[in-house]
Structure formats: C-alpha cells, structure tokens
Design a protein around this motif. Structure first.
Motif, PDB file in Angstrom:
ATOM      1  N   GLN A   1       0.777  -1.140   0.065  1.00 32.56           N
ATOM      2  CA  GLN A   1      -0.391  -0.063  -0.068  1.00 32.56           C
ATOM      3  C   GLN A   1       1.256   1.141   0.116  1.00 32.56           C
ATOM      4  N   ILE A   2       1.944   1.513   0.922  1.00 31.50           N
ATOM      5  CA  ILE A   2       2.493   2.426   0.279  1.00 31.50           C
ATOM      6  C   ILE A   2       3.506   1.926  -0.455  1.00 31.50           C
ATOM      7  N   ILE A   3       4.000   1.359  -0.743  1.00 31.73           N
ATOM      8  CA  ILE A   3       4.356   1.393  -2.882  1.00 31.73           C
ATOM      9  C   ILE A   3       3.447   2.004  -3.717  1.00 31.73           C
ATOM     10  N   GLY A   4       2.286   1.948  -3.253  1.00 32.81           N
ATOM     11  CA  GLY A   4       1.434   1.752  -4.183  1.00 32.81           C
ATOM     12  C   GLY A   4       1.345   3.715  -4.034  1.00 32.81           C
ATOM     13  N   ASN A   5       1.439   4.353  -3.334  1.00 32.30           N
ATOM     14  CA  ASN A   5       1.064   5.657  -2.531  1.00 32.30           C
ATOM     15  C   ASN A   5       2.122   6.351  -3.109  1.00 32.30           C
ATOM     16  N   ASP A   6       3.933   5.609  -2.774  1.00 28.07           N
ATOM     17  CA  ASP A   6       4.808   6.145  -2.647  1.00 28.07           C
ATOM     18  C   ASP A   6       5.906   5.401  -3.119  1.00 28.07           C
ATOM     19  N   GLU A   7       6.556   5.303  -4.389  1.00 27.56           N
ATOM     20  CA  GLU A   7       7.320   3.849  -4.177  1.00 27.56           C
ATOM     21  C   GLU A   7       8.529   4.812  -2.923  1.00 27.56           C
ATOM     22  N   THR A   8       8.972   6.055  -3.484  1.00 25.27           N
ATOM     23  CA  THR A   8       9.729   6.793  -2.983  1.00 25.27           C
ATOM     24  C   THR A   8      10.675   7.208  -0.949  1.00 25.27           C
ATOM     25  N   VAL A   9       8.714   7.202  -0.920  1.00 27.72           N
ATOM     26  CA  VAL A   9       8.562   7.435   1.026  1.00 27.72           C
ATOM     27  C   VAL A   9       8.689   5.367   1.494  1.00 27.72           C
ATOM     28  N   ALA A  10       8.374   4.557   0.073  1.00 29.42           N
ATOM     29  CA  ALA A  10       8.539   3.850   0.735  1.00 29.42           C
ATOM     30  C   ALA A  10       9.378   3.605   0.940  1.00 29.42           C
ATOM     31  N   ARG A  11      10.523   3.505   0.125  1.00 34.86           N
ATOM     32  CA  ARG A  11      12.247   3.637   0.431  1.00 34.86           C
ATOM     33  C   ARG A  11      12.757   4.278   1.686  1.00 34.86           C
ATOM     34  N   HIS A  12      12.227   4.991   1.928  1.00 38.18           N
ATOM     35  CA  HIS A  12      12.896   5.830   2.518  1.00 38.18           C
ATOM     36  C   HIS A  12      12.507   5.496   4.494  1.00 38.18           C
ATOM     37  N   VAL A  13      11.146   4.326   4.127  1.00 34.61           N
ATOM     38  CA  VAL A  13      11.432   4.532   5.623  1.00 34.61           C
ATOM     39  C   VAL A  13      11.329   3.169   6.090  1.00 34.61           C
ATOM     40  N   GLY A  14      12.262   2.421   4.859  1.00 33.19           N
ATOM     41  CA  GLY A  14      13.073   1.699   5.370  1.00 33.19           C
ATOM     42  C   GLY A  14      12.281  -0.283   4.356  1.00 33.19           C
ATOM     43  N   ILE A  15      11.580   0.412   3.197  1.00 34.14           N
ATOM     44  CA  ILE A  15      10.737  -1.084   3.254  1.00 34.14           C
ATOM     45  C   ILE A  15      12.282  -1.375   1.442  1.00 34.14           C
ATOM     46  N   ASP A  16      11.685  -2.643   1.809  1.00 38.12           N
ATOM     47  CA  ASP A  16      12.378  -3.244   0.393  1.00 38.12           C
ATOM     48  C   ASP A  16      11.607  -3.629  -0.657  1.00 38.12           C
ATOM     49  N   THR A  17      11.687  -2.216  -1.011  1.00 39.77           N
ATOM     50  CA  THR A  17      10.821  -2.060  -2.501  1.00 39.77           C
ATOM     51  C   THR A  17      10.190  -3.904  -3.715  1.00 39.77           C
ATOM     52  N   ALA A  18      11.335  -3.692  -3.597  1.00 34.93           N
ATOM     53  CA  ALA A  18      12.118  -4.069  -4.918  1.00 34.93           C
ATOM     54  C   ALA A  18      11.606  -5.963  -4.854  1.00 34.93           C
ATOM     55  N   ARG A  19      12.608  -6.427  -3.163  1.00 30.08           N
ATOM     56  CA  ARG A  19      11.706  -7.555  -2.667  1.00 30.08           C
ATOM     57  C   ARG A  19      10.166  -8.059  -3.021  1.00 30.08           C
ATOM     58  N   ALA A  20       9.695  -6.781  -2.421  1.00 29.96           N
ATOM     59  CA  ALA A  20       8.536  -6.698  -1.811  1.00 29.96           C
ATOM     60  C   ALA A  20       7.308  -7.226  -3.405  1.00 29.96           C
ATOM     61  N   LYS A  21       7.729  -6.460  -4.462  1.00 30.24           N
ATOM     62  CA  LYS A  21       7.594  -6.512  -5.775  1.00 30.24           C
ATOM     63  C   LYS A  21       7.264  -7.652  -6.630  1.00 30.24           C
ATOM     64  N   VAL A  22       8.140  -8.063  -6.375  1.00 25.21           N
ATOM     65  CA  VAL A  22       8.728  -9.757  -7.240  1.00 25.21           C
ATOM     66  C   VAL A  22       8.038 -10.531  -6.214  1.00 25.21           C
ATOM     67  N   LEU A  23       8.126 -10.413  -4.776  1.00 26.04           N
ATOM     68  CA  LEU A  23       7.743 -12.017  -4.453  1.00 26.04           C
ATOM     69  C   LEU A  23       5.654 -11.939  -4.509  1.00 26.04           C
ATOM     70  N   LEU A  24       5.491 -10.447  -4.926  1.00 24.53           N
ATOM     71  CA  LEU A  24       3.725 -10.391  -5.000  1.00 24.53           C
ATOM     72  C   LEU A  24       4.032 -10.905  -6.422  1.00 24.53           C
ATOM     73  N   PHE A  25       4.676 -10.599  -7.480  1.00 29.20           N
ATOM     74  CA  PHE A  25       4.785 -10.918  -9.292  1.00 29.20           C
ATOM     75  C   PHE A  25       4.718 -12.254  -9.334  1.00 29.20           C
ATOM     76  N   MET A  26       5.630 -13.112  -8.072  1.00 28.51           N
ATOM     77  CA  MET A  26       6.020 -14.186  -8.678  1.00 28.51           C
ATOM     78  C   MET A  26       4.555 -14.955  -8.351  1.00 28.51           C
ATOM     79  N   ILE A  27       3.903 -14.355  -7.012  1.00 32.47           N
ATOM     80  CA  ILE A  27       2.616 -15.365  -6.687  1.00 32.47           C
ATOM     81  C   ILE A  27       1.498 -14.557  -7.686  1.00 32.47           C
ATOM     82  N   SER A  28       1.651 -13.656  -8.382  1.00 37.38           N
ATOM     83  CA  SER A  28       0.085 -13.750  -9.689  1.00 37.38           C
ATOM     84  C   SER A  28       0.993 -14.291 -10.601  1.00 37.38           C
ATOM     85  N   GLY A  29       2.118 -14.264 -10.940  1.00 36.35           N
ATOM     86  CA  GLY A  29       2.007 -15.100 -12.509  1.00 36.35           C
ATOM     87  C   GLY A  29       1.972 -16.703 -11.565  1.00 36.35           C
TER      88      GLY A  29
END
Length: 320
Positions: A181-209
């Motif tokens: 949710q944070i990534i969708g609202n603002d990915e830059t903010v998500a990275r600044h608060v310590g979220i591994d955005t690349a890992r989260a997106k890849v994991l969800l993309f794998m589940i979807s695929g």
C-alpha cells in the motif's frame, strides 16, 4: 496478523455461500450456461491474480499471456508422462520462476516502460516456443487428451479463483500488504521508511505469475490441441486489464464485478459480430479509462462517500 473483524467474518461467510452456490451450476446445466461460466471463472481467476500485483503497486502488466501460455504448455508437454496434479504444480513453479526473473530485471522501471516490456515479454516467449516447435518437433501444436469434462474444468477454476481471493485477503492483512500500500501511494517514501520495495514487488509478481500459469494449465484440456498463437494470445492480456479496470482494483473483489458483464458482452459480440471484436475491445478500453477510471467499485465508493457527507451535513444543520 490481527484477529478477524466482524465485517471480515461476514464478508468471508458471504463469499463461502457464493462459492457454494456457484459450485452447484454444473449439476443443473451442461450446455451454454456452463460454457460461458467456465469463461467467467477463468477471467475471474486471471483478473484477481493480476490485481494482486497491479492493484496495490499500480504497475500495469501485459505479461498475463506469457504466464498463461507457459502453464498451458506445461500440461501439453507432460500430459503423457506425469499425473495432471503434478503438472499443475510444475506450471505454478514455472510461472513463479519466470515472474521472479522478469521482476528482478524489470521492476525497477515503471510507467509505460514496464507496460511495453511486459507486452514484449509475452510476444518474445511466443516466438521462442514457436521456433522450438518448428525446429525440434514434428508439428506446430500439442494434443492434450484427458478424461476431464467441462464440469471438472469449471470446478478447478472455481477452486483456483477462491484460492487467489483468499491469498489476496491474507496478503492484505499482512506486513507485505501494508508495505505494498505504501509502495502504491509513493514508492520513494516506501524506500525512505526502510521497505525493500524491489523484494516486495518481485514476491507479489511471482505469486501472481504462479496463479496465472495454473489457470493456463487448467484450461489446457479444454483446448485439446495447443498452438503458440492460442496459448500465448496477447488478447488474453488486454482482456484481463480491461475487465479488471472495469470492475476496479482498489477492492479485491472489484475485478469480478467487471468480469461477469464483460464476458457476457464479449460472447454476444463474438457470436453476432465476429469481425468487430477488436473494435468493441478498443472502444470499451477508451470508455473505461475516460468515464470510469476507478472502475465500478470506485463509483460505488464515491456514491457512498457522498451519502455519508450529506448525512453528516444534515446532522450538523439540525438544531440542538
């Protein structure tokens, strides 16, 4: 993970009743209604799986046809060697691995670049499969002969759609869902608060695929004869996007709202106006983007918010 709330329990109970009622359909009809219901259930699973990733991240993926075709070919290549349930698991693994590799390489880009890349991916996979069959096989297609009926396919797709929904429900209540949710609202903010955005997106993309590949594997016995143009049909990717956007992706059940009417409309158009299918799809996409960009569920939420605002205004204007 927090305890289920009363509204969540109520929604799950309603969903269970809907699934139970839907499961009874093949007992009453084995003709047209079952056939169109298979298509509805297929796109319900595909659109919900697509929305698992694209909904919270706002990344528009056109790679659905690639994962779907890989799942279909997993069954086509192994149906004479391995049990069908094992092939479903293999399809899921292939879909997840390919999505992981693609995601790791591309999810650092966004916007139109990601859209173009995922569309090119589906076409690239189709061309590779076509070349391999031309080079090493004796025919362009694969035969898939099983004892499964359309009722079996319908029930499997219903189970898959239910599994996708429950997975999305659990993800939304997890730390991964909150991070997305944070990534969708603002990915830059998500990275600044310590979220591994690349890992989260890849994991969800794998589940979807993985879920999309399973859908392709389930549908393989329905085709009987599989060819690259049908298995990796780019129209699948576009229809999934249109249906999901029509229903809305802010709610997990939103895509289903778009799947049912659009599938029925497309069945009517293809049967009565087969030469105008692409025109209808193009007009539908333009209408959705310009008239209801947030989908039907977005319109419902806007109307609900207006009603609440009016009720609050009325209460504020009442004399004490």
């Amino acid at each position: 993970m927090s305890t289920l709330t009363a509204p969540e329990i109520r929604n799950l109970a309603i969903g269970a009743l809907v699934v139970l009622a839907a499961a009874l359909l093949p007992l009453f009809d084995q003709g047209f209604y079952l056939s169109i219901s298979v298509n509805i259930m297929l796109y319900a699973a595909l659109c919900t799986a697509w929305a698992l990733f694209s909904g919270p991240t706002h990344y528009v993926s056109l790679a659905t046809a690639a994962f779907y075709g890989l799942g279909t070919y997993s069954v086509g290549l192994g149906i004479d060697i391995l049990p069908y349930p094992v092939l479903l698991a293999i399809a899921a693994a292939i879909g997840a691995v390919v999505a992981g590799l693609v995601g790791a390489a591309t999810l650092r880009i966004s916007g139109v670049y990601f859209v173009i890349f995922t569309f090119g991916l589906a076409e690239f996979v189709r061309q590779v499969v076509t070349w391999l069959q031309t080079k090493f096989a004796t025919s362009m297609g694969l035969y898939v002969f099983t004892e499964m009926t359309e009722s079996h396919i319908y029930w499997m797709l219903l189970a898959l759609a239910t599994a996708v929904y429950l997975t999305g429900f659990l993800i939304a209540r997890s730390r991964l869902g909150f991070a997305l949710q944070i990534i969708g609202n603002d990915e830059t903010v998500a990275r600044h608060v310590g979220i591994d955005t690349a890992r989260a997106k890849v994991l969800l993309f794998m589940i979807s695929g993985a879920f999309i590949a399973i859908a392709g594997a389930i549908m393989a016995p329905r085709y009987s004869y599989i060819e690259p143009p049908s298995a990796f049909n780019p129209m699948i990717s576009f229809l999934v996007v249109i249906m999901a956007l029509l229903g809305g992706t802010k709610r997990l059940w939103g895509p289903i709202v778009g799947v049912i009417p659009f599938t029925i409309m497309m069945d009517f158009v293809t049967s009565h106006f087969p030469n105008h299918t692409l025109i209808v799809i193009g007009l539908a996409f333009l209408a959705i983007v310009y008239l209801i960009p947030h989908g039907v569920t977005g319109l419902i939420e806007q109307a609900r918010d207006r009603m609440k605002a009016r009720a609050a205004t009325v209460r504020a204007e009442k004399p004490v």
